[in-house]
Design a protein around this motif. Structure first.
Motif, PDB file in Angstrom:
ATOM      1  N   LEU A 117       0.827  -1.208   0.000  1.00 36.70           N
ATOM      2  CA  LEU A 117       0.000   0.000   0.000  1.00 36.70           C
ATOM      3  C   LEU A 117       0.857   1.252   0.000  1.00 36.70           C
ATOM      4  O   LEU A 117       0.524   2.246  -0.661  1.00 36.70           O
TER       5      LEU A 117
ATOM      6  N   GLN B  12       2.117   1.842  -3.471  1.00 38.09           N
ATOM      7  CA  GLN B  12       1.064   2.401  -4.309  1.00 38.09           C
ATOM      8  C   GLN B  12       0.788   3.852  -3.956  1.00 38.09           C
ATOM      9  O   GLN B  12       0.554   4.686  -4.835  1.00 38.09           O
ATOM     10  N   ALA B  13       0.830   4.176  -2.658  1.00 39.41           N
ATOM     11  CA  ALA B  13       0.572   5.547  -2.234  1.00 39.41           C
ATOM     12  C   ALA B  13       1.659   6.496  -2.717  1.00 39.41           C
ATOM     13  O   ALA B  13       1.380   7.649  -3.078  1.00 39.41           O
TER      14      ALA B  13
ATOM     15  N   HIS C 168       0.894   7.057  -6.295  1.00 45.81           N
ATOM     16  CA  HIS C 168      -0.339   7.835  -6.438  1.00 45.81           C
ATOM     17  C   HIS C 168      -0.110   9.298  -6.118  1.00 45.81           C
ATOM     18  O   HIS C 168      -0.664  10.186  -6.775  1.00 45.81           O
TER      19      HIS C 168
ATOM     20  N   SER D  25      -4.457  11.916  -0.543  1.00 49.67           N
ATOM     21  CA  SER D  25      -4.143  10.978  -1.623  1.00 49.67           C
ATOM     22  C   SER D  25      -4.390   9.531  -1.194  1.00 49.67           C
ATOM     23  O   SER D  25      -4.850   8.713  -1.989  1.00 49.67           O
ATOM     24  N   VAL D  26      -4.114   9.212   0.073  1.00 46.80           N
ATOM     25  CA  VAL D  26      -4.363   7.856   0.558  1.00 46.80           C
ATOM     26  C   VAL D  26      -5.858   7.572   0.598  1.00 46.80           C
ATOM     27  O   VAL D  26      -6.315   6.490   0.228  1.00 46.80           O
TER      28      VAL D  26
ATOM     29  N   ASP E 130      -8.112   8.947  -1.264  1.00 47.99           N
ATOM     30  CA  ASP E 130      -8.552   8.823  -2.649  1.00 47.99           C
ATOM     31  C   ASP E 130      -8.157   7.462  -3.215  1.00 47.99           C
ATOM     32  O   ASP E 130      -8.928   6.821  -3.945  1.00 47.99           O
ATOM     33  N   MET E 131      -6.962   6.995  -2.871  1.00 47.34           N
ATOM     34  CA  MET E 131      -6.473   5.721  -3.385  1.00 47.34           C
ATOM     35  C   MET E 131      -7.271   4.545  -2.835  1.00 47.34           C
ATOM     36  O   MET E 131      -7.605   3.605  -3.556  1.00 47.34           O
ATOM     37  N   LEU E 132      -7.592   4.584  -1.546  1.00 48.05           N
ATOM     38  CA  LEU E 132      -8.275   3.476  -0.897  1.00 48.05           C
ATOM     39  C   LEU E 132      -9.791   3.594  -0.943  1.00 48.05           C
ATOM     40  O   LEU E 132     -10.490   2.680  -0.504  1.00 48.05           O
TER      41      LEU E 132
END
Length: 426
Positions: free
Chosen positions: A250, A253-254, A257, A266-267, A269-271
């Motif tokens: 994660l 990916q963060a 992202h 952003s986290v 939004d990502m999750l």
């Protein structure tokens, strides 16, 4: 001919076009780049390391170990480190036998950690499930190791072996040659036969605690030169649920992202998460029975990209938090994944709401989650769950309703008796 190096050019470029750039080194994901190399690097597994260290020091080394735990806590990595400790030997240093203290790479360490050592054999039981695969191990176990101290067999996902394969292991596992050791790893310990478990020394690898995992991620971000916000780190740790590999995946990916910066927005939004403060606002609106405000808050979070099922899951999580704070007020101070909003407002709700109201809210949300996940219109299903929650928030519990009915019945009887006596007097 290459003019720069003077060597023949096997694949000359077309005239007028620049030469192809040199191939860049392939990117290694964080979960592989920061994989533990020794027992000191393992986080959250102190009890196991202490037991192994005492066993090695006393010479009480069993023939087989069983490593179990959820995904991503380091079972396969621990198996390789254990094989390295069993065969640790440095050039020019007297051989002291197996050890958990490995200050530098030994003669066999690099090959073991890269899964290419001749005496450390790894088998994936998910793809080698039959008796023929086990028979190959049994046939080769009689031969002494080529260069290492022990011949170590690492069997990953051992619960995937067939019944016949397990039975073929029994005799060899109970009385193996002195130069052979087995390390099994599994996520489904209940699927492993008791006859196998009784021949192994079992270690249950724990989920890594939130504060330890948070410190580990922060250390990696510092090594990578990545700026990370505390709230973003807390969200990643919550989503990982104690799995180091999940947390690193994660985080990887963060970082991508957020273009090198890991922020809370952003986290989320990502999750597909909602702002923790807005979850508290939704909880407050629902618990005071304000359906229009609950709908507006849910719609706002949905328009911001939050998944309705995730919103309800977070709402249930906050309900659980308020219940814990009501029963164990000091629980908030021990949890590093909580934001300041959750601590302060959660404590305020804990003072006002009863345990019965919180339990009822928890049951409603828990039953609504699968409905929202399976519904063709998740937002509509989530709104109906909020309706149930809002209208049930101020309803009396069954025992309270029974007491009210009894009180009303007694009052009615009293009024009836007063009327009867009044007519008699008249």
């Amino acid at each position: 001919m290459d003019a720069r190096t003077g060597t023949p050019d096997d694949e000359p470029g077309l005239p007028g076009f620049p030469a192809a750039p040199a191939a860049a080194a392939p990117y290694r994901v964080l979960a592989r780049k920061y994989r533990p190399q020794n027992f000191d690097d393992l986080i959250g597994q102190g009890a196991m390391v202490r037991t192994l260290g005492n066993a090695f020091a006393a010479g009480r080394i069993p023939q087989a170990w069983m490593l179990t735990g959820v995904r991503g806590v380091g079972k396969t990595t621990t198996a390789r480190i254990l094989a390295r400790g069993l065969n640790y030997l440095r050039a020019g240093v007297p051989d002291t036998g197996p050890t958990v203290t490995m200050p530098e790479l030994g003669q066999h360490c690099q090959a073991i950690m890269e899964s290419r050592h001749m005496d450390v054999l790894e088998m994936d039981a998910a793809s080698h499930t039959g008796i023929d695969d086990v028979r190959g191990i049994i046939d080769g176990i009689r031969y002494a190791p080529v260069s290492a101290r022990y011949k170590v067999y690492i069997v990953d996902e051992v619960h995937m072996l067939s019944e016949k394969a397990f039975n073929a292991f029994l005799k060899t596992l109970e009385e193996p040659p002195p130069h052979a050791k087995f390390v099994f790893a599994t996520t489904e310990i209940r699927k492993v036969p008791v006859t196998i478990l009784s021949r192994c020394q079992r270690f249950d690898l724990r989920r890594v605690e939130a504060d330890v995992l948070s410190a580990h991620l922060r250390k990696i971000c510092a090594a990578e030169g990545v700026a990370v916000e505390d709230e973003a780190l807390a969200a990643l740790v919550r989503a990982a649920e104690g799995s180091v590999r999940d947390a690193l995946s994660l985080l990887d990916q963060a970082i991508a992202h957020g273009a090198g910066t890991v922020s809370a927005a952003s986290v989320r939004d990502m999750l597909g998460l909602a702002d923790r403060g807005r979850i508290v606002d939704l909880f407050e609106a629902a618990m005071r029975g304000d359906v229009p405000a609950s709908f507006a808050e849910l719609r706002g979070q949905y328009d911001s990209g939050a998944d309705p099922a995730v919103v309800l899951s977070d709402l249930a999580g906050f309900t659980h938090l308020v219940t814990r704070l009501k029963l164990v007020p000091e629980a908030a101070a021990a949890d590093p994944t909580l934001s300041e909003v959750e601590r302060t407002r959660g404590a305020a709700f804990a003072e006002r709401l009863s345990v019965r109201a919180l339990s009822r809210a928890w049951q409603i949300l828990l039953k609504a989650l699968p409905e929202v996940q399976a519904a063709p219109r998740p937002l509509a299903a989530a709104e109906m769950a909020l309706v149930r929650l809002a209208y049930a928030a101020d309803l009396p519990t069954p025992d309270e309703a029974l007491r009210q009915l009894r009180a009303e019945a007694l009052a009615a009887r009293g009024r009836g008796a007063a009327c009867t006596s009044g007519r008699a007097l008249s």
